[in-house]
Design a protein around this motif. Structure first.
Motif, PDB file in Angstrom:
ATOM      1  N   LYS A 187      58.606-133.598 -14.204  1.00 22.74           N
ATOM      2  CA  LYS A 187      58.074-132.374 -14.815  1.00 22.74           C
ATOM      3  C   LYS A 187      56.964-131.739 -13.973  1.00 22.74           C
ATOM      4  O   LYS A 187      56.498-130.643 -14.275  1.00 22.74           O
ATOM      5  N   GLY A 188      56.510-132.468 -12.963  1.00 23.67           N
ATOM      6  CA  GLY A 188      55.457-131.962 -12.087  1.00 23.67           C
ATOM      7  C   GLY A 188      54.806-133.125 -11.362  1.00 23.67           C
ATOM      8  O   GLY A 188      55.422-134.202 -11.247  1.00 23.67           O
ATOM      9  N   VAL A 189      53.596-132.918 -10.868  1.00 26.24           N
ATOM     10  CA  VAL A 189      52.856-134.024 -10.257  1.00 26.24           C
ATOM     11  C   VAL A 189      52.247-134.839 -11.393  1.00 26.24           C
ATOM     12  O   VAL A 189      51.581-134.287 -12.272  1.00 26.24           O
ATOM     13  N   LEU A 241      55.755-126.781  -9.249  1.00 29.51           N
ATOM     14  CA  LEU A 241      56.623-127.962  -9.188  1.00 29.51           C
ATOM     15  C   LEU A 241      56.991-128.353 -10.613  1.00 29.51           C
ATOM     16  O   LEU A 241      56.119-128.471 -11.470  1.00 29.51           O
ATOM     17  N   GLY A 242      58.278-128.557 -10.854  1.00 28.67           N
ATOM     18  CA  GLY A 242      58.670-128.960 -12.199  1.00 28.67           C
ATOM     19  C   GLY A 242      60.115-129.407 -12.257  1.00 28.67           C
ATOM     20  O   GLY A 242      60.798-129.449 -11.228  1.00 28.67           O
ATOM     21  N   ASP A 243      60.580-129.748 -13.437  1.00 29.09           N
ATOM     22  CA  ASP A 243      61.968-130.184 -13.576  1.00 29.09           C
ATOM     23  C   ASP A 243      62.857-128.973 -13.881  1.00 29.09           C
ATOM     24  O   ASP A 243      62.461-127.830 -13.665  1.00 29.09           O
ATOM     25  N   MET A 244      64.041-129.217 -14.371  1.00 29.78           N
ATOM     26  CA  MET A 244      64.999-128.112 -14.530  1.00 29.78           C
ATOM     27  C   MET A 244      64.566-127.045 -15.541  1.00 29.78           C
ATOM     28  O   MET A 244      65.152-125.971 -15.586  1.00 29.78           O
ATOM     29  N   SER A 245      63.517-127.359 -16.315  1.00 24.89           N
ATOM     30  CA  SER A 245      63.035-126.342 -17.269  1.00 24.89           C
ATOM     31  C   SER A 245      61.963-125.444 -16.644  1.00 24.89           C
ATOM     32  O   SER A 245      61.375-124.598 -17.322  1.00 24.89           O
ATOM     33  N   LEU A 246      61.720-125.630 -15.335  1.00 25.61           N
ATOM     34  CA  LEU A 246      60.639-124.913 -14.642  1.00 25.61           C
ATOM     35  C   LEU A 246      60.709-123.393 -14.810  1.00 25.61           C
ATOM     36  O   LEU A 246      59.684-122.714 -14.866  1.00 25.61           O
ATOM     37  N   THR A 254      53.481-128.317 -12.737  1.00 24.90           N
ATOM     38  CA  THR A 254      52.245-128.323 -11.957  1.00 24.90           C
ATOM     39  C   THR A 254      52.191-127.054 -11.112  1.00 24.90           C
ATOM     40  O   THR A 254      53.166-126.699 -10.437  1.00 24.90           O
ATOM     41  N   LYS A 255      51.053-126.396 -11.177  1.00 21.29           N
ATOM     42  CA  LYS A 255      50.850-125.191 -10.388  1.00 21.29           C
ATOM     43  C   LYS A 255      49.914-125.572  -9.228  1.00 21.29           C
ATOM     44  O   LYS A 255      48.877-126.200  -9.454  1.00 21.29           O
TER      45      LYS A 255
END
Lengths: 258, 258
Positions: A187-189, A241-246, A254-255
Motif C-alpha cells: 500500500k506504500g512505504v 507509491l501504492g497498491d492497485m487502489s493507488l 505514500t506520497k
C-alpha cells in the motif's frame, strides 16, 4: 485536460491478473488526461520462456537477457500485454497507442557495459523523445509503454520498467507539472514491514534521512526510494507509491515530496 | 514528400528471412515518404504456437483463431516481428511506429459471423481511422501495421494482411494518390505458372476478362486479383504485385490498373 501529467507504472503481478487489471484500468480510464501508462511483465515472460524451453537466467535477482529472452520479452511485453492493454483502454473510450522505445525513437538507451556481470541485452536510458510524446498527449492520445528501449545500434533492449516511468516523468516535467505513480504489491512505504497497514503517508528529504538513520525502511524499498528522490531532484513534482487502489480518489498510499 | 502514398504489404516468408528482410528494408527506406508498411507473419506464429504446444487448426487453408492462437498472433505479429521491423527502420533513419488496429483505433473490424465454419477470433475490416494515420504521415512518421484489428467489443482480431493493406490504401486514397504494393513469392502475375519469368507486365479490366476467359490465371491468384480490382474501384490509383525486389527502381512486376 488538467495541468498535471500523470505517469503511472504498473507491476507485473497486477498486469497478469485479468480481474485486478480490469478494475485498475477502470480507475486509470477515470483519470483526467494527460496520462501515460508504463508496464513490464516479467512473470509472464518467464512463464512463456519456460514453455518455449528457454532457460531464464537470474544473477542477484536480475534477469540476464540473452537473445532468446529478448525475443520473449518483445513478444510478451511489446505484443501480448501491451496490445491487450490498449484494446481494453479503447473499450473504455481511452484513445491509446501501445509502444516500445523503438516506436518514434521514444526511449533511447545504451547497452549496459559488461563489468563483473554481463546482463546481455539490457539498456540504460539515455534519452526520451519528449517532443514526440508531448505531441501525442496534445492530440489527446494516451501512450502505453512496454519496458523495452531502443539503442542507436538498432537493437531492442530490456529496460527496467521503474526507470522507464521515471525517465519519462522527468522528461515531461519540462513541459508541465508531472506526477509519477508506482503501483506495486504494497500500500506504500511501510513503517513496519510485517504490518501492511503501517503506511507512511508522506516522506520528504528530512523524513527520509530520519527513516534511514532509524533503519526503518526495509532493504527492498531502498533502491525504489532512491529513484523517487532522483526523479524529484530532476523536476518531477510528486511521486506516489501504492497498491492497485493507488488511482482511486481515497487511496491509502505514500506520497514522496522534495 | 512526394504526392503519392505508398502502401506496401510484405508476406510472411520474406519477413522471417533475416537477410532478405534486411535487403527489403533497405529498399523500403530508400522510398520517398509518405509510406506505410503492413505485415503478417503466419509461419512464425505457427512455429511459436507449436513450441508452446498449441495446435494450429486450418480449415480450407485458413487458420482457425482460438484464444491461444490469438495470444500467439498478438505476441508474434504485434510484438516480435512488428517491433523488430520498427527497430530496423529506425536504424535506417526512418522514424516509424509499430501498431495494430487497436492503437489509435486505426483498424476497426467486426468478428466474422459463424456460418458453416467458425473462424474464431477473425475480423473483417469495417473502418480505417484515416485521420489518425494521415496525421502520423503528416508528421513524417512511417506507420508499420501488423495484421491485427480491433473490434468495438474490445477484442483483438486476426485479420488478413492483404485486406489490411488494401483497406488502408482505399482509405488514404481520399487524401492523396495512393499506390498499393503486394510483395509475395512470385515476380508478379504469371502467364505460365510453371515459368517464373512469364510475368504479365500490366493488367487492366479488359485484359483481366481476357485472362479469365482463357483460364490463364492460376486459382491461387484469383482472390488476390479480385482484391486488387476492388481496391482500384474504391479509389486506389495503381496496384503492383511482385517479389521482394518490387521496391527496386528497375523491378520486374505486374502493374494492375483500372
Amino acid at each position: 485536460m488538467t495541468t498535471t501529467i500523470k505517469v503511472i507504472k504498473i507491476g507485473g503481478k497486477l498486469i497478469e491478473d485479468e480481474e485486478k487489471l480490469s478494475v485498475f484500468l477502470d480507475d486509470f480510464a477515470a483519470l483526467e488526461q494527460p496520462k501515460i501508462l508504463v508496464h513490464g511483465g516479467g512473470n509472464k515472460a518467464t512463464e512463456i520462456a519456460g514453455k518455449l524451453g528457454y532457460e531464464t537466467k537470474m544473477v542477484e535477482g536480475r534477469r540476464i537477457t540473452d537473445e532468446n529472452s529478448m525475443a520473449v520479452i518483445t513478444m510478451v511485453y511489446g505484443g501480448l500485454l501491451n496490445k491487450n492493454i490498449v484494446a481494453k483502454l479503447q473499450k473504455r473510450n481511452i484513445n491509446s497507442i501501445g509502444m516500445c522505445g523503438a516506436d518514434g525513437k521514444s526511449i533511447v538507451s545504451k547497452k549496459r557495459p559488461v563489468k563483473e556481470i554481463n546482463y546481455g541485452l539490457v539498456g540504460d536510458i539515455e534519452k526520451i523523445n519528449t517532443e514526440f510524446i508531448w505531441e501525442l498527449l496534445q492530440q489527446g492520445i494516451v501512450p502505453v509503454f512496454s519496458a523495452i528501449s531502443y539503442s542507436e545500434t538498432g537493437e531492442l533492449l530490456n529496460t527496467n520498467a521503474d526507470s522507464v516511468a521515471s525517465e519519462i516523468a522527468v522528461a515531461l516535467s519540462s513541459k508541465m507539472v508531472t506526477e509519477l505513480n508506482y503501483c506495486f504489491e504494497k500500500k506504500g512505504v511501510l513503517a513496519n514491514i510485517a504490518d501492511d497497514d503501517s503506511v507512511i503517508p508522506e516522506i520528504d528529504k528530512n523524513k527520509y534521512s530520519e527513516l534511514l538513520e532509524q533503519k526503518i525502511i526495509n532493504e527492498g524499498m531502498l533502491p525504489k526510494l532512491h529513484n523517487c528522490f532522483q526523479a524529484l531532484e530532476k523536476g518531477v513534482e510528486i511521486v506516489r507509491l501504492g497498491d492497485m487502489s493507488l488511482l482511486k480518489p481515497d487511496s491509502v498510499h505514500t506520497k514522496i515530496v522534495k
